[in-house]
Every structure is written in C-alpha cells, then in structure tokens.
Design a protein around this motif. Structure first.
Motif, short mmCIF file in Angstrom:
data_model
loop_
_atom_site.label_atom_id
_atom_site.label_comp_id
_atom_site.label_asym_id
_atom_site.label_seq_id
_atom_site.Cartn_x
_atom_site.Cartn_y
_atom_site.Cartn_z
N SER A 1 -22.07 2.65 -10.53
CA SER A 1 -22.28 2.29 -11.84
C SER A 1 -23.11 3.30 -12.49
O SER A 1 -24.27 3.61 -12.02
CB SER A 1 -23.06 0.96 -11.83
OG SER A 1 -23.35 0.56 -13.05
N LEU A 2 -22.62 4.02 -13.37
CA LEU A 2 -22.87 5.40 -13.88
C LEU A 2 -24.42 5.05 -14.40
O LEU A 2 -24.88 4.19 -15.08
CB LEU A 2 -22.24 5.76 -15.11
CG LEU A 2 -22.54 7.08 -15.69
CD1 LEU A 2 -22.29 8.11 -14.79
CD2 LEU A 2 -21.65 7.37 -17.11
N GLY A 3 -25.50 5.73 -13.85
CA GLY A 3 -26.86 5.70 -14.29
C GLY A 3 -27.65 4.51 -13.61
O GLY A 3 -28.61 4.31 -14.17
N ARG A 4 -26.93 3.56 -13.09
CA ARG A 4 -27.51 2.44 -12.43
C ARG A 4 -27.37 2.18 -10.99
O ARG A 4 -27.79 1.21 -10.43
CB ARG A 4 -26.83 1.12 -13.16
CG ARG A 4 -27.07 1.41 -14.76
CD ARG A 4 -26.50 0.19 -15.47
NE ARG A 4 -27.31 -1.18 -15.18
CZ ARG A 4 -26.86 -2.28 -14.98
NH1 ARG A 4 -25.71 -2.50 -14.93
NH2 ARG A 4 -27.92 -3.26 -14.78
N GLY A 5 -26.89 3.33 -10.13
CA GLY A 5 -26.76 3.04 -8.84
C GLY A 5 -25.32 2.29 -8.51
O GLY A 5 -24.42 3.10 -8.88
N PHE A 6 -25.15 1.32 -7.80
CA PHE A 6 -24.15 0.77 -7.38
C PHE A 6 -24.10 -0.88 -7.74
O PHE A 6 -25.28 -1.32 -7.99
CB PHE A 6 -23.89 0.69 -5.86
CG PHE A 6 -23.74 2.03 -5.12
CD1 PHE A 6 -22.48 2.46 -4.95
CD2 PHE A 6 -24.79 2.90 -4.72
CE1 PHE A 6 -22.08 3.72 -4.51
CE2 PHE A 6 -24.16 4.14 -4.33
CZ PHE A 6 -23.09 4.45 -4.08
N HIS A 7 -23.03 -1.12 -8.07
CA HIS A 7 -22.58 -2.52 -8.33
C HIS A 7 -21.92 -3.05 -7.08
O HIS A 7 -20.84 -2.69 -6.71
CB HIS A 7 -21.49 -2.56 -9.70
CG HIS A 7 -21.42 -3.97 -9.99
ND1 HIS A 7 -22.23 -4.70 -10.99
CD2 HIS A 7 -20.54 -5.07 -9.85
CE1 HIS A 7 -21.62 -5.88 -11.11
NE2 HIS A 7 -20.75 -5.99 -10.69
N ASP A 8 -22.80 -3.80 -6.54
CA ASP A 8 -22.38 -4.54 -5.23
C ASP A 8 -22.45 -5.94 -5.15
O ASP A 8 -23.38 -6.51 -5.55
CB ASP A 8 -23.33 -4.06 -4.14
CG ASP A 8 -22.97 -4.21 -2.86
OD1 ASP A 8 -22.18 -5.05 -2.56
OD2 ASP A 8 -23.44 -3.71 -1.73
N GLU A 9 -21.26 -6.60 -4.97
CA GLU A 9 -21.41 -8.16 -5.18
C GLU A 9 -20.15 -8.72 -4.36
O GLU A 9 -19.02 -8.45 -4.08
CB GLU A 9 -21.08 -8.59 -6.64
CG GLU A 9 -20.01 -8.01 -7.43
CD GLU A 9 -19.98 -8.43 -8.82
OE1 GLU A 9 -20.96 -9.51 -9.33
OE2 GLU A 9 -19.39 -7.94 -9.42
N GLN A 10 -20.29 -10.02 -3.93
CA GLN A 10 -19.24 -10.98 -3.28
C GLN A 10 -18.72 -11.63 -4.71
O GLN A 10 -19.34 -12.23 -5.28
CB GLN A 10 -19.72 -11.83 -2.29
CG GLN A 10 -20.28 -11.56 -1.03
CD GLN A 10 -19.06 -11.05 -0.16
OE1 GLN A 10 -17.90 -11.53 -0.30
NE2 GLN A 10 -19.28 -10.13 0.78
N LEU A 11 -17.32 -11.78 -4.62
CA LEU A 11 -16.63 -12.25 -5.50
C LEU A 11 -15.86 -13.53 -4.99
O LEU A 11 -14.92 -13.18 -4.31
CB LEU A 11 -15.50 -11.49 -6.47
CG LEU A 11 -16.26 -10.36 -6.90
CD1 LEU A 11 -14.94 -9.22 -7.52
CD2 LEU A 11 -17.19 -10.37 -8.13
#
Length: 123
Positions: free
Chosen positions: A78-88
């Motif tokens: 996620s640009l400028g925010r690290g990683f977007h990590d989730e269980q959907l």
C-alpha cells in the motif's frame, strides 16, 4: 479481517460500489456491493449483514439470505503505508431485479451494475 459481499441478480449481473475518495485504502476504486472490517466483537456473518445496510441499504430480512462462498488471504503493498494484509470472508447475495443499492454511511460514492463478463474483464 473483513467481509466482502457480492450482490448479484439472476440475469447474470453484479452490483459494484465505488469507494469514497476519502477512504484511506483504494480511494475511488470499485469494490464489492459491500465490504467492511470485522470488529473485535463480531463474527463474519454478523459483520456482512451490518455492511450490507451501511454501504448499500439492504434490509435485515434480505441480508439474512447471504451465502458464504469462500475465504482468502490478501497481502499487497500500500503506497506509503506498508502492506495491506487481511483475511477476507466472501459472501454472495441474490438481489431482486427491482433492488437499487443506496449508501447509508458515506463510504460509497455510487454504484454500477454490470455483467459478470464485464466484471471478470476488469483488472
């Protein structure tokens, strides 16, 4: 963790919501009919039903008809925010031909209805 709900019609169409420009993740991009993070005191099924009202104006009676269709893990930069990590947790909901989604919480800028083929061709 989050729930995502596909809102479909028997005529092989799907409703997609446009994410608000003020959302921190993927502002302005298309998303499912409804999608929301799962709070600490919720189970996915309850979260999905809450999201359907908040994001698309789906009544409790209709939202109770959701069908679980899968679960996936997603991790991406996620640009400028690290990683977007989730269980959907993913659900399907068949909607009546006269249903038109209406956002209740300001997190969806609008909706479009497109064919499954059109949706599949989007990347």
């Amino acid at each position: 963790m989050a729930t995502h709900i596909n809102g479909c019609r028997q005529g092989n169409t799907i409703w997609l919501g446009g994410r608000s420009e003020t959302k921190p993740t993927d502002p302005g991009k298309l998303d499912n009919l409804a999608a929301v993070g799962i709070t600490a005191d919720e189970i996915p099924w309850v979260s999905a039903r809450r999201a359907l009202w908040e994001e698309a104006g789906v009544s409790e009676q209709i939202a109770a008809q959701i069908e679980p269709v899968g679960r996936m893990h997603m991790r991406r930069p996620s640009l400028g925010r690290g990683f977007h990590d989730e269980q959907l947790y993913i659900y399907d909901l068949e909607l009546a031909n006269n249903f038109v989604p209406t956002n209740q919480d300001g997190e969806v800028s609008g909706f479009i209805e497109i064919s499954f083929g059109e949706a599949a061709s989007m990347t």
